[in-house]
Motif scaffolding. Structure first.
Motif, PDB file in Angstrom:
ATOM      1  N   GLU A   1       0.835  -1.215   0.000  1.00  0.00           N
ATOM      2  CA  GLU A   1       0.000   0.000   0.000  1.00  0.00           C
ATOM      3  C   GLU A   1       0.868   1.262   0.000  1.00  0.00           C
ATOM      4  OE1 GLU A   1      -0.301  -2.562   2.054  1.00  0.00           O
ATOM      5  OE2 GLU A   1      -2.144  -3.465   1.243  1.00  0.00           O
ATOM      6  N   LEU A   2       1.898   1.274   0.825  1.00  0.00           N
ATOM      7  CA  LEU A   2       2.751   2.454   0.922  1.00  0.00           C
ATOM      8  C   LEU A   2       3.512   2.711  -0.370  1.00  0.00           C
ATOM      9  CD1 LEU A   2       4.147   1.920   4.529  1.00  0.00           C
ATOM     10  CD2 LEU A   2       2.488   3.650   3.790  1.00  0.00           C
ATOM     11  N   LEU A   3       3.901   1.638  -1.057  1.00  0.00           N
ATOM     12  CA  LEU A   3       4.642   1.822  -2.307  1.00  0.00           C
ATOM     13  C   LEU A   3       3.788   2.512  -3.369  1.00  0.00           C
ATOM     14  CD1 LEU A   3       6.710  -1.480  -2.646  1.00  0.00           C
ATOM     15  CD2 LEU A   3       7.603   0.836  -2.403  1.00  0.00           C
ATOM     16  N   ARG A   4       2.502   2.307  -3.315  1.00  0.00           N
ATOM     17  CA  ARG A   4       1.635   2.963  -4.305  1.00  0.00           C
ATOM     18  C   ARG A   4       1.713   4.487  -4.163  1.00  0.00           C
ATOM     19  NH1 ARG A   4      -1.824  -1.431  -2.613  1.00  0.00           N
ATOM     20  NH2 ARG A   4      -1.776  -3.066  -4.206  1.00  0.00           N
ATOM     21  N   GLU A   5       1.938   4.955  -2.948  1.00  0.00           N
ATOM     22  CA  GLU A   5       2.060   6.396  -2.738  1.00  0.00           C
ATOM     23  C   GLU A   5       3.362   6.953  -3.305  1.00  0.00           C
ATOM     24  OE1 GLU A   5       1.648   7.070   1.420  1.00  0.00           O
ATOM     25  OE2 GLU A   5      -0.270   5.993   1.577  1.00  0.00           O
ATOM     26  N   VAL A   6       4.345   6.080  -3.522  1.00  0.00           N
ATOM     27  CA  VAL A   6       5.647   6.494  -4.028  1.00  0.00           C
ATOM     28  C   VAL A   6       5.649   6.580  -5.560  1.00  0.00           C
ATOM     29  CG1 VAL A   6       8.107   5.879  -4.061  1.00  0.00           C
ATOM     30  CG2 VAL A   6       6.742   5.463  -2.012  1.00  0.00           C
ATOM     31  N   SER A   7       4.676   5.972  -6.201  1.00  0.00           N
ATOM     32  CA  SER A   7       4.665   5.879  -7.665  1.00  0.00           C
ATOM     33  C   SER A   7       4.865   7.214  -8.377  1.00  0.00           C
ATOM     34  CB  SER A   7       3.363   5.223  -8.139  1.00  0.00           C
ATOM     35  OG  SER A   7       3.299   3.884  -7.745  1.00  0.00           O
ATOM     36  N   PRO A   8       4.186   8.301  -7.954  1.00  0.00           N
ATOM     37  CA  PRO A   8       4.386   9.570  -8.680  1.00  0.00           C
ATOM     38  C   PRO A   8       5.828  10.060  -8.662  1.00  0.00           C
ATOM     39  CG  PRO A   8       2.423   9.671  -7.307  1.00  0.00           C
ATOM     40  CD  PRO A   8       3.131   8.415  -6.927  1.00  0.00           C
ATOM     41  N   LEU A   9       6.544   9.799  -7.590  1.00  0.00           N
ATOM     42  CA  LEU A   9       7.939  10.237  -7.508  1.00  0.00           C
ATOM     43  C   LEU A   9       8.805   9.442  -8.486  1.00  0.00           C
ATOM     44  CD1 LEU A   9       9.836  12.159  -6.058  1.00  0.00           C
ATOM     45  CD2 LEU A   9      10.084  10.453  -4.239  1.00  0.00           C
ATOM     46  N   ILE A  10       8.564   8.151  -8.611  1.00  0.00           N
ATOM     47  CA  ILE A  10       9.313   7.333  -9.573  1.00  0.00           C
ATOM     48  C   ILE A  10       8.990   7.776 -10.994  1.00  0.00           C
ATOM     49  CG2 ILE A  10       9.688   4.994 -10.435  1.00  0.00           C
ATOM     50  CD1 ILE A  10       9.011   3.968  -7.649  1.00  0.00           C
ATOM     51  N   THR A  11       7.723   8.048 -11.252  1.00  0.00           N
ATOM     52  CA  THR A  11       7.328   8.523 -12.583  1.00  0.00           C
ATOM     53  C   THR A  11       8.018   9.839 -12.928  1.00  0.00           C
ATOM     54  OG1 THR A  11       5.170   7.436 -12.390  1.00  0.00           O
ATOM     55  CG2 THR A  11       5.360   9.209 -14.006  1.00  0.00           C
ATOM     56  N   ALA A  12       8.078  10.745 -11.963  1.00  0.00           N
ATOM     57  CA  ALA A  12       8.750  12.028 -12.199  1.00  0.00           C
ATOM     58  C   ALA A  12      10.229  11.823 -12.482  1.00  0.00           C
ATOM     59  CB  ALA A  12       8.570  12.936 -10.986  1.00  0.00           C
ATOM     60  N   ALA A  13      10.885  10.906 -11.780  1.00  0.00           N
ATOM     61  CA  ALA A  13      12.301  10.629 -12.020  1.00  0.00           C
ATOM     62  C   ALA A  13      12.508  10.046 -13.410  1.00  0.00           C
ATOM     63  CB  ALA A  13      12.829   9.675 -10.952  1.00  0.00           C
ATOM     64  N   ALA A  14      11.610   9.184 -13.843  1.00  0.00           N
ATOM     65  CA  ALA A  14      11.739   8.583 -15.180  1.00  0.00           C
ATOM     66  C   ALA A  14      11.538   9.620 -16.275  1.00  0.00           C
ATOM     67  CB  ALA A  14      10.730   7.448 -15.323  1.00  0.00           C
ATOM     68  N   ARG A  15      10.625  10.539 -16.059  1.00  0.00           N
ATOM     69  CA  ARG A  15      10.351  11.563 -17.078  1.00  0.00           C
ATOM     70  C   ARG A  15      11.431  12.633 -17.135  1.00  0.00           C
ATOM     71  NH1 ARG A  15       3.843  12.351 -15.861  1.00  0.00           N
ATOM     72  NH2 ARG A  15       3.131  10.518 -17.059  1.00  0.00           N
ATOM     73  N   ALA A  16      12.201  12.758 -16.075  1.00  0.00           N
ATOM     74  CA  ALA A  16      13.205  13.828 -16.018  1.00  0.00           C
ATOM     75  C   ALA A  16      14.337  13.608 -17.008  1.00  0.00           C
ATOM     76  CB  ALA A  16      13.765  13.942 -14.601  1.00  0.00           C
ATOM     77  N   ASP A  17      14.638  12.348 -17.335  1.00  0.00           N
ATOM     78  CA  ASP A  17      15.650  12.041 -18.356  1.00  0.00           C
ATOM     79  C   ASP A  17      15.228  10.739 -19.022  1.00  0.00           C
ATOM     80  OD1 ASP A  17      17.829  11.277 -19.923  1.00  0.00           O
ATOM     81  OD2 ASP A  17      19.279  12.146 -18.540  1.00  0.00           O
ATOM     82  N   HIS A  18      14.745  10.825 -20.232  1.00  0.00           N
ATOM     83  CA  HIS A  18      14.172   9.666 -20.915  1.00  0.00           C
ATOM     84  C   HIS A  18      15.215   8.625 -21.300  1.00  0.00           C
ATOM     85  CE1 HIS A  18      10.084  11.246 -21.141  1.00  0.00           C
ATOM     86  NE2 HIS A  18      10.602  12.419 -21.459  1.00  0.00           N
ATOM     87  N   ARG A  19      16.496   8.974 -21.237  1.00  0.00           N
ATOM     88  CA  ARG A  19      17.528   7.991 -21.591  1.00  0.00           C
ATOM     89  C   ARG A  19      17.875   7.079 -20.421  1.00  0.00           C
ATOM     90  NH1 ARG A  19      22.601  10.701 -22.204  1.00  0.00           N
ATOM     91  NH2 ARG A  19      21.792  11.832 -20.383  1.00  0.00           N
ATOM     92  N   ASP A  20      17.601   7.492 -19.224  1.00  0.00           N
ATOM     93  CA  ASP A  20      18.121   6.870 -18.011  1.00  0.00           C
ATOM     94  C   ASP A  20      17.373   5.578 -17.669  1.00  0.00           C
ATOM     95  OD1 ASP A  20      19.198   6.304 -15.532  1.00  0.00           O
ATOM     96  OD2 ASP A  20      18.588   8.180 -14.582  1.00  0.00           O
ATOM     97  N   PRO A  21      18.065   4.426 -17.604  1.00  0.00           N
ATOM     98  CA  PRO A  21      17.376   3.192 -17.227  1.00  0.00           C
ATOM     99  C   PRO A  21      17.199   3.023 -15.717  1.00  0.00           C
ATOM    100  CG  PRO A  21      19.678   2.712 -17.651  1.00  0.00           C
ATOM    101  CD  PRO A  21      19.484   4.183 -17.969  1.00  0.00           C
ATOM    102  N   VAL A  22      17.915   3.807 -14.907  1.00  0.00           N
ATOM    103  CA  VAL A  22      17.904   3.558 -13.467  1.00  0.00           C
ATOM    104  C   VAL A  22      16.521   3.791 -12.851  1.00  0.00           C
ATOM    105  CG1 VAL A  22      18.993   4.099 -11.251  1.00  0.00           C
ATOM    106  CG2 VAL A  22      20.372   4.039 -13.335  1.00  0.00           C
ATOM    107  N   PRO A  23      15.766   4.837 -13.240  1.00  0.00           N
ATOM    108  CA  PRO A  23      14.399   4.931 -12.695  1.00  0.00           C
ATOM    109  C   PRO A  23      13.545   3.711 -13.042  1.00  0.00           C
ATOM    110  CG  PRO A  23      15.048   7.000 -13.728  1.00  0.00           C
ATOM    111  CD  PRO A  23      16.101   5.995 -14.084  1.00  0.00           C
ATOM    112  N   TRP A  24      13.833   3.098 -14.174  1.00  0.00           N
ATOM    113  CA  TRP A  24      13.067   1.913 -14.565  1.00  0.00           C
ATOM    114  C   TRP A  24      13.494   0.696 -13.760  1.00  0.00           C
ATOM    115  CZ3 TRP A  24       8.872   2.697 -17.402  1.00  0.00           C
ATOM    116  CH2 TRP A  24       8.783   3.942 -18.050  1.00  0.00           C
ATOM    117  N   ARG A  25      14.763   0.619 -13.368  1.00  0.00           N
ATOM    118  CA  ARG A  25      15.162  -0.422 -12.414  1.00  0.00           C
ATOM    119  C   ARG A  25      14.410  -0.251 -11.107  1.00  0.00           C
ATOM    120  NH1 ARG A  25      16.691   0.326  -7.547  1.00  0.00           N
ATOM    121  NH2 ARG A  25      18.294   1.807  -8.146  1.00  0.00           N
ATOM    122  N   LEU A  26      14.301   1.006 -10.666  1.00  0.00           N
ATOM    123  CA  LEU A  26      13.566   1.289  -9.440  1.00  0.00           C
ATOM    124  C   LEU A  26      12.089   0.950  -9.610  1.00  0.00           C
ATOM    125  CD1 LEU A  26      13.632   2.388  -6.590  1.00  0.00           C
ATOM    126  CD2 LEU A  26      13.439   4.714  -7.525  1.00  0.00           C
ATOM    127  N   ALA A  27      11.546   1.229 -10.789  1.00  0.00           N
ATOM    128  CA  ALA A  27      10.145   0.890 -11.049  1.00  0.00           C
ATOM    129  C   ALA A  27       9.929  -0.624 -11.023  1.00  0.00           C
ATOM    130  CB  ALA A  27       9.710   1.459 -12.397  1.00  0.00           C
TER     131      ALA A  27
END
Length: 359
Positions: free
Chosen positions: A130-156
């Protein structure tokens, strides 16, 4: 004021060739290893060390410069490791990261470290999904900040495993991750962990995934060692049908070939070599394990030794000494390993231990 050179000086000490207590020359194998009191746990490399020193002083600038450089150079493996370590530091010393986020709320690097910290913070909670669902927007923002970066997707991918996401959603994340970096080790480890948790006991399927990824990876890629992760999972899981001994040895051999190509006695390959030594000991291959202890030098890592001891450094030193004794006596392969099991047989260990990054 924290002295950067004083902090880093301890990371460059070399071993002595004499026993400190008796002054007598050490046996050749032992002389090639650092003394016990020279071995350090989870040492950062020089670049990360500077960033951590800055963060300890409340200055986020060195960390920002370090992570910008990893994006500029597309050094995704280093970036992944740095993000994990910086996020772990920020959990106990948050001021520097909070100030960075306040000053640059859309900064790709600050977003990513903050997202990693947020995932780590809730990972061990009973309400993790349940708590991880609240974190989703932050991961999405990190992924959108640099579209080349695979590390936010590892975190996702890690996030999806913790949130018990279904296979369809996970496959969408996986496809997005490998589009950015087809052989990124962190993403492959995250996928392997997801498969292991979803197919509990289906170690052959996990090996199939790991072997295919390793065969497709470039010669020097850390993904070459993915079958080693599968072997470790099998040897420490204690469930499921047996995996052929030859497959376990092949995984160790592939990782050993990669280890031989990496610089010796450096912090960043230490996790690979610590894990490889652990698996080799379980397989009864003590002479090969001793070579990995030699190559890793004074750099112990919490993972994997924290899986069977509350004191990972003490466990590293204990196993290293057992290996030295066995090799010196000519008993480098026996019916039992240093963990009390026959080679190639799975052993149940302490459950709930975490790998680097908290999960």
């Amino acid at each position: 004021m924290v002295d950067t050179m004083a902090l880093l000086h301890a990371f460059t000490r070399t071993s002595r060739a004499r026993d400190k207590r008796t002054g007598t020359p050490l046996p050749p194998a032992q002389a090639a290893l650092p003394a016990d009191d020279e071995v350090l746990l989870d040492v950062p490399d020089e670049a990360l060390g500077r960033a951590l020193v800055g963060a300890a002083a409340g200055d986020h600038t060195p960390a920002a410069e370090l992570l910008v450089a990893t994006r500029r150079q597309a050094a995704w493996e280093h970036r992944d490791r740095y993000v994990r370590r910086l996020a772990a530091f920020a959990r106990s010393r948050p001021e520097w990261l909070d100030a960075w986020r306040a000053r640059a709320p859309r900064d790709a690097d600050a977003l990513l470290v903050d997202a990693q910290r947020a995932v780590d913070r809730v990972w061990d909670s009973p309400a993790r999904a349940e708590l991880l669902r609240e974190v989703s927007p932050l991961i999405t923002a990190a992924a959108r900040a640099d579209h080349r970066d695979p590390v936010p997707w590892r975190l996702a991918l890690d996030h999806a495993r913790g949130a018990r996401a279904g296979h369809t959603y996970f496959e969408e994340l996986w496809e997005a991750a490998v589009r950015r970096a087809p052989h990124h080790h962190g993403c492959h480890v995250a996928a392997l962990r997801y498969l292991a948790s979803s197919w509990h006991g289906s170690h052959r399927e996990c090996f199939d995934f790991a072997d295919t990824a390793a065969q497709d990876a470039p010669e020097g890629s850390l993904t070459q060692a993915l079958p080693l992760r599968a072997a470790f999972g099998y040897l420490t899981d204690g469930c499921g049908p047996a995996v052929e001994r030859a497959r376990l040895d092949a995984a160790a051999d592939r990782a050993a070939a990669l280890s031989a190509r990496l610089p010796s006695a450096q912090p960043w390959p230490a996790e690979l070599r610590n894990l490889l030594a652990h698996v080799l000991v379980r397989l009864g291959r003590r002479r090969d394990a001793l070579e990995q202890f030699r190559l890793t030098g004074p750099y112990a890592t919490s993972f994997p030794w924290d899986r069977d001891a509350d004191d990972p450094l003490g466990r590293f030193l204990e196993v290293r000494q057992e290996v030295l004794r066995a090799v010196a006596s000519g008993a480098d392969t026996t019916g039992t390993d240093a963990f009390g099991a026959g080679p190639g047989r799975p052993v149940s260990e302490r459950r709930g231990r975490s790998e680097p990054g908290g999960h």
